[in-house]
Scaffold this motif. Structure first.
Motif, PDB file in Angstrom:
ATOM      1  N   THR A   1      -9.878   2.300  -1.462  1.00  0.00           N
ATOM      2  CA  THR A   1      -9.386   2.883  -0.221  1.00  0.00           C
ATOM      3  C   THR A   1     -10.588   3.110   0.686  1.00  0.00           C
ATOM      4  O   THR A   1     -11.588   3.699   0.260  1.00  0.00           O
ATOM      5  CB  THR A   1      -8.654   4.223  -0.472  1.00  0.00           C
ATOM      6  OG1 THR A   1      -7.592   3.994  -1.383  1.00  0.00           O
ATOM      7  CG2 THR A   1      -8.110   4.787   0.830  1.00  0.00           C
TER       8      THR A   1
ATOM      9  N   GLU B   1      -7.568  -7.827   1.384  1.00  0.00           N
ATOM     10  CA  GLU B   1      -7.626  -6.670   2.272  1.00  0.00           C
ATOM     11  C   GLU B   1      -6.310  -6.512   3.016  1.00  0.00           C
ATOM     12  O   GLU B   1      -5.724  -7.488   3.478  1.00  0.00           O
ATOM     13  CB  GLU B   1      -8.760  -6.879   3.284  1.00  0.00           C
ATOM     14  CG  GLU B   1      -8.913  -5.772   4.277  1.00  0.00           C
ATOM     15  CD  GLU B   1     -10.073  -5.995   5.238  1.00  0.00           C
ATOM     16  OE1 GLU B   1     -10.227  -5.159   6.134  1.00  0.00           O
ATOM     17  OE2 GLU B   1     -10.806  -6.997   5.099  1.00  0.00           O
ATOM     18  N   HIS B   2      -5.823  -5.278   3.081  1.00  0.00           N
ATOM     19  CA  HIS B   2      -4.740  -4.941   4.002  1.00  0.00           C
ATOM     20  C   HIS B   2      -4.829  -3.455   4.325  1.00  0.00           C
ATOM     21  O   HIS B   2      -5.204  -2.634   3.490  1.00  0.00           O
ATOM     22  CB  HIS B   2      -3.354  -5.332   3.477  1.00  0.00           C
ATOM     23  CG  HIS B   2      -2.855  -4.527   2.328  1.00  0.00           C
ATOM     24  ND1 HIS B   2      -2.287  -3.280   2.473  1.00  0.00           N
ATOM     25  CD2 HIS B   2      -2.842  -4.793   1.004  1.00  0.00           C
ATOM     26  CE1 HIS B   2      -1.935  -2.820   1.297  1.00  0.00           C
ATOM     27  NE2 HIS B   2      -2.265  -3.718   0.388  1.00  0.00           N
ATOM     28  N   HIS B   3      -4.543  -3.147   5.574  1.00  0.00           N
ATOM     29  CA  HIS B   3      -4.628  -1.779   6.086  1.00  0.00           C
ATOM     30  C   HIS B   3      -5.979  -1.176   5.698  1.00  0.00           C
ATOM     31  O   HIS B   3      -7.006  -1.747   6.027  1.00  0.00           O
ATOM     32  CB  HIS B   3      -3.434  -0.953   5.625  1.00  0.00           C
ATOM     33  CG  HIS B   3      -2.133  -1.510   6.126  1.00  0.00           C
ATOM     34  ND1 HIS B   3      -1.435  -2.496   5.450  1.00  0.00           N
ATOM     35  CD2 HIS B   3      -1.422  -1.241   7.237  1.00  0.00           C
ATOM     36  CE1 HIS B   3      -0.343  -2.798   6.123  1.00  0.00           C
ATOM     37  NE2 HIS B   3      -0.312  -2.047   7.223  1.00  0.00           N
ATOM     38  N   ASP B   4      -5.973  -0.056   5.008  1.00  0.00           N
ATOM     39  CA  ASP B   4      -7.242   0.565   4.612  1.00  0.00           C
ATOM     40  C   ASP B   4      -7.524   0.373   3.119  1.00  0.00           C
ATOM     41  O   ASP B   4      -8.168   1.206   2.499  1.00  0.00           O
ATOM     42  CB  ASP B   4      -7.241   2.056   4.985  1.00  0.00           C
ATOM     43  CG  ASP B   4      -6.164   2.845   4.261  1.00  0.00           C
ATOM     44  OD1 ASP B   4      -5.243   2.230   3.683  1.00  0.00           O
ATOM     45  OD2 ASP B   4      -6.232   4.091   4.274  1.00  0.00           O
ATOM     46  N   HIS B   5      -7.059  -0.764   2.578  1.00  0.00           N
ATOM     47  CA  HIS B   5      -7.254  -1.034   1.153  1.00  0.00           C
ATOM     48  C   HIS B   5      -7.912  -2.395   0.927  1.00  0.00           C
ATOM     49  O   HIS B   5      -7.664  -3.337   1.672  1.00  0.00           O
ATOM     50  CB  HIS B   5      -5.907  -1.018   0.416  1.00  0.00           C
ATOM     51  CG  HIS B   5      -5.279   0.332   0.356  1.00  0.00           C
ATOM     52  ND1 HIS B   5      -5.097   1.144   1.439  1.00  0.00           N
ATOM     53  CD2 HIS B   5      -4.783   1.022  -0.677  1.00  0.00           C
ATOM     54  CE1 HIS B   5      -4.520   2.264   1.092  1.00  0.00           C
ATOM     55  NE2 HIS B   5      -4.314   2.216  -0.201  1.00  0.00           N
TER      56      HIS B   5
ATOM     57  N   PRO C   1     -11.826   6.213   7.322  1.00  0.00           N
ATOM     58  CA  PRO C   1     -11.827   5.810   8.736  1.00  0.00           C
ATOM     59  C   PRO C   1     -13.195   5.356   9.253  1.00  0.00           C
ATOM     60  O   PRO C   1     -13.267   4.526  10.152  1.00  0.00           O
ATOM     61  CB  PRO C   1     -11.347   7.073   9.467  1.00  0.00           C
ATOM     62  CG  PRO C   1     -10.498   7.777   8.460  1.00  0.00           C
ATOM     63  CD  PRO C   1     -11.183   7.518   7.134  1.00  0.00           C
TER      64      PRO C   1
END
Length: 117
Positions: free
Chosen positions: A97, A70-74, A100
């Motif tokens: 992806t 996992e990183h950011h919104d991925h 929000p």
């Protein structure tokens, strides 16, 4: 239940009504899925491709292999498709992806191996 667990629960759910409820909980309304075999947008198309997969591979289950990155919104995970206690007949890696609101916005799937159909 993690987002990955919810995702695989959808792919393993054979009851269309229960699957529809899981999809609404897990996916954004305009969520997309694409891999070399399927493409879908929205709840109805997502449920239909899962139903098609069940028809193609009756009794087999999808499971995550390894860890979910996992990183950011991925997110990224690898998976296999197999009957319990049997070697996998297919496997791949999905890049996800996250919207929000925490649901899936898009999945791009890559097949590492699969049967010829």
């Amino acid at each position: 239940m993690t987002l990955a667990e919810q995702y695989f629960a959808i792919w393993n759910e054979t009851d269309a009504e229960q699957r529809a409820r899981l999809i609404e909980k897990t996916w954004a309304p305009d969520g997309t899925f694409v891999d070399p075999s399927f493409a879908a947008t929205g709840y109805d198309e997502l449920s239909a491709i899962v139903g098609t997969a069940h028809g193609m591979f009756p009794g087999l289950r999808f499971t995550v292999t390894g860890t979910v990155d996992e990183h950011h919104d991925h997110l990224r995970w690898s998976w296999e498709l197999a009957a319990e206690g049997q070697p996998a007949v297919a496997g791949g890696t999905d890049v996800v992806t996250v919207a929000p609101d925490g649901r899936i916005r898009a999945v791009i799937g890559f097949l590492d191996f699969a049967p010829a159909h």
